[in-house]
Enzyme design. Structure first.
Site, PDB file in Angstrom:
ATOM      1  N   ASN A 209     -17.062  26.712   1.672  1.00  0.00           N
ATOM      2  CA  ASN A 209     -16.187  25.424   2.020  1.00  0.00           C
ATOM      3  C   ASN A 209     -16.511  24.472   0.881  1.00  0.00           C
ATOM      4  O   ASN A 209     -17.114  23.614   1.029  1.00  0.00           O
ATOM      5  CB  ASN A 209     -16.747  24.790   3.242  1.00  0.00           C
ATOM      6  CG  ASN A 209     -15.725  23.645   3.580  1.00  0.00           C
ATOM      7  OD1 ASN A 209     -14.702  23.531   3.236  1.00  0.00           O
ATOM      8  ND2 ASN A 209     -16.267  22.492   4.174  1.00  0.00           N
TER       9      ASN A 209
ATOM     10  N   CYS B 222       0.864  -1.214   0.225  1.00  0.00           N
ATOM     11  CA  CYS B 222      -0.083   0.092   0.056  1.00  0.00           C
ATOM     12  C   CYS B 222       0.982   1.220  -0.006  1.00  0.00           C
ATOM     13  O   CYS B 222       1.712   1.220   0.687  1.00  0.00           O
ATOM     14  CB  CYS B 222      -0.815  -0.037   1.167  1.00  0.00           C
ATOM     15  SG  CYS B 222      -1.718   1.610   1.441  1.00  0.00           S
TER      16      CYS B 222
ATOM     17  N   CYS C 153      -9.886  22.726   0.489  1.00  0.00           N
ATOM     18  CA  CYS C 153      -9.054  21.540   0.652  1.00  0.00           C
ATOM     19  C   CYS C 153      -8.080  21.343  -0.563  1.00  0.00           C
ATOM     20  O   CYS C 153      -7.432  20.483  -0.879  1.00  0.00           O
ATOM     21  CB  CYS C 153      -9.860  20.202   0.666  1.00  0.00           C
ATOM     22  SG  CYS C 153     -10.907  19.955  -0.645  1.00  0.00           S
TER      23      CYS C 153
ATOM     24  N   GLU D 145     -26.764  24.172   1.032  1.00  0.00           N
ATOM     25  CA  GLU D 145     -26.178  22.904   0.700  1.00  0.00           C
ATOM     26  C   GLU D 145     -27.310  22.133  -0.145  1.00  0.00           C
ATOM     27  O   GLU D 145     -28.279  22.020   0.041  1.00  0.00           O
ATOM     28  CB  GLU D 145     -25.953  22.029   2.043  1.00  0.00           C
ATOM     29  CG  GLU D 145     -25.651  20.727   1.723  1.00  0.00           C
ATOM     30  CD  GLU D 145     -24.451  20.275   1.141  1.00  0.00           C
ATOM     31  OE1 GLU D 145     -24.388  19.460   0.209  1.00  0.00           O
ATOM     32  OE2 GLU D 145     -23.237  21.137   1.215  1.00  0.00           O
TER      33      GLU D 145
END
Length: 410
Positions: free
Chosen positions: A341, A17, A368, A295
């Site tokens: 976000n 991995c 992110c 949302e």
């Protein structure tokens, strides 16, 4: 935390991995490289405006495991698939929180007992595709089985008592049907076998997660992320806030709670001063900010509403596309502060242009993907950066979370 030794990973050393590509890099080096990357991509942020980074830990930090089911009927593996489609068992993966690691062998034993066959990707046959495991701070678990057919749903439903005997901390169990041969983690249909949502108690606020809800994968860093946004909000005390791409309401609820607490404390201080001066005898009511979360996921909105009700927080949540909602809003409805976000692609040109022209005075942007953040900020030249911080949500990888506080300059 930065000087703790890195975990020794047998999976990485054996080449089984490589998901944690940086696991052999000293953690202080990992974090400093992420800081350098953000500083290079965001040169408009003065060095003095960068707050100390939030470290994510070196082991036991992931609250969610997305496990591929491999192997054969009766001898399943839970982990990832190798390049040849072979199942690679990762039940001892050290980045998972211990509560998840402890549950994986029991989940494997349960699946072995069902007799269901793992899905063979090259051959396009079999039933069991994924098991998603989410751990709450309380130690309770949400389990989600992604399968190919209705028959597997029936088998898992019938076997629920056996599952709960093996994994008694499971409080939410669901089955997701994904009949197509596609490189995705879930299908559209979700069948609940137990419970409805997992309570993620973060201290100030508890968030309710459903099987398809998004939540940050590192609980400790998520707490710090929400706390930083709440601190910025409390210092400014805006009268109105929009949280676009609000998910299950993490930013909206933490910021609403912080702003209300600050307003209440300020009102109490003013009332006490009035009493001391003989000008009054009671505290005036605190003005709670008007908070709206937007949302696209209706189930996430339902979860956010439940969390607000449980906490006694005044906030409204609606199901809508964030960009379409903002572009359709009347200028008089635009709030003082906008929180965004977005997913990795960023807010995009349309919403960036809207923020550039809108009468809002503050923006908190949590990203992110610092590359898309840099692109979006370049399209918003009227905004200056008052504060910025790196949150290492994903140790041992190049991924990160970075949040900036923007102030309108002109």
């Amino acid at each position: 935390m930065l000087t703790l030794p890195l975990p020794h990973c047998d999976y990485f050393e054996a080449g089984r991995c490589r998901s944690c590509a940086l696991i052999e890099v000293p953690y202080v080096t990992q974090l400093s490289e992420k800081e350098r990357r953000c500083h290079d991509l965001l040169p408009q942020v003065p060095v003095s405006r960068w707050l100390p980074s939030v470290a994510g830990g070196v082991a036991d930090f992931r609250n969610k495991a997305k496990l591929v089911v491999g192997g054969a009927s009766g001898t399943v593996t839970l982990g990832i698939l190798g390049r040849d489609g072979e199942g690679i068992d990762l039940r001892e993966c050290l980045i998972q929180e211990p509560g998840i690691r402890d549950a994986i062998p029991h989940l494997a034993a349960f699946l072995d007992g069902t007799g269901l066959a793992p899905y063979d990707v090259p051959a396009r046959r079999g039933e069991l595709k994924f098991v998603h495991v989410t751990l709450a701070p309380s130690g309770e678990l949400m389990l989600r089985f992604v399968v190919r057919s209705e028959q597997s749903l029936h088998v898992l439903r019938k076997a629920l008592p056996a599952l709960l005997a093996l994994v008694p901390r499971a409080v939410v169990v669901s089955v997701n049907l994904l009949p197509e041969h596609r490189a995705v983690l879930e299908g559209e249909r979700e069948e609940m076998l137990l419970g409805s949502s997992l309570d993620m108690d973060l201290g100030d606020v508890s968030l309710h997660l459903r099987p398809q809800s998004f939540f940050q994968t590192n609980t400790a860093v998520a707490r710090a992320l929400y706390a930083q946004a709440a601190e910025w909000i409390a210092a400014e005390r805006p009268g109105s806030i929009w949280d676009l791409y609000c998910g299950v309401g993490g930013f909206a609820l933490h910021c609403a709670a912080a702003a209300t607490a600050t307003a209440t404390a300020t009102a109490a201080t003013a009332a006490a001063a009035a009493v001391d001066s003989g000008a009054g005898s009671g505290a005036s009511a605190a003005a709670a900010p008007r908070v709206l979360g937007v949302e696209i996921s209706a189930s996430a909105v339902e979860s956010a509403r439940r969390s607000a009700a449980d906490a006694g927080i005044t906030a409204e949540f609606i199901a809508a596309d964030a960009t379409a909602f903002a572009l359709a809003a009347d200028a008089s409805d635009v709030p003082h502060t906008v929180i965004v976000n977005p997913p990795r692609r960023g807010i995009g040109p349309a919403l960036a242009a809207w923020l550039e022209a809108a009468p809002a005075q503050r923006v908190i942007y949590s990203s992110c993907n610092p590359e898309s953040l840099a692109t979006d900020l370049a399209a918003m030249p009227s905004w200056g950066v008052r504060g910025a911080r790196v949150f290492d949500m994903f140790p041992h990888t190049t991924h990160l979370e970075v949040m900036v506080l923007l102030e309108r300059q002109r």
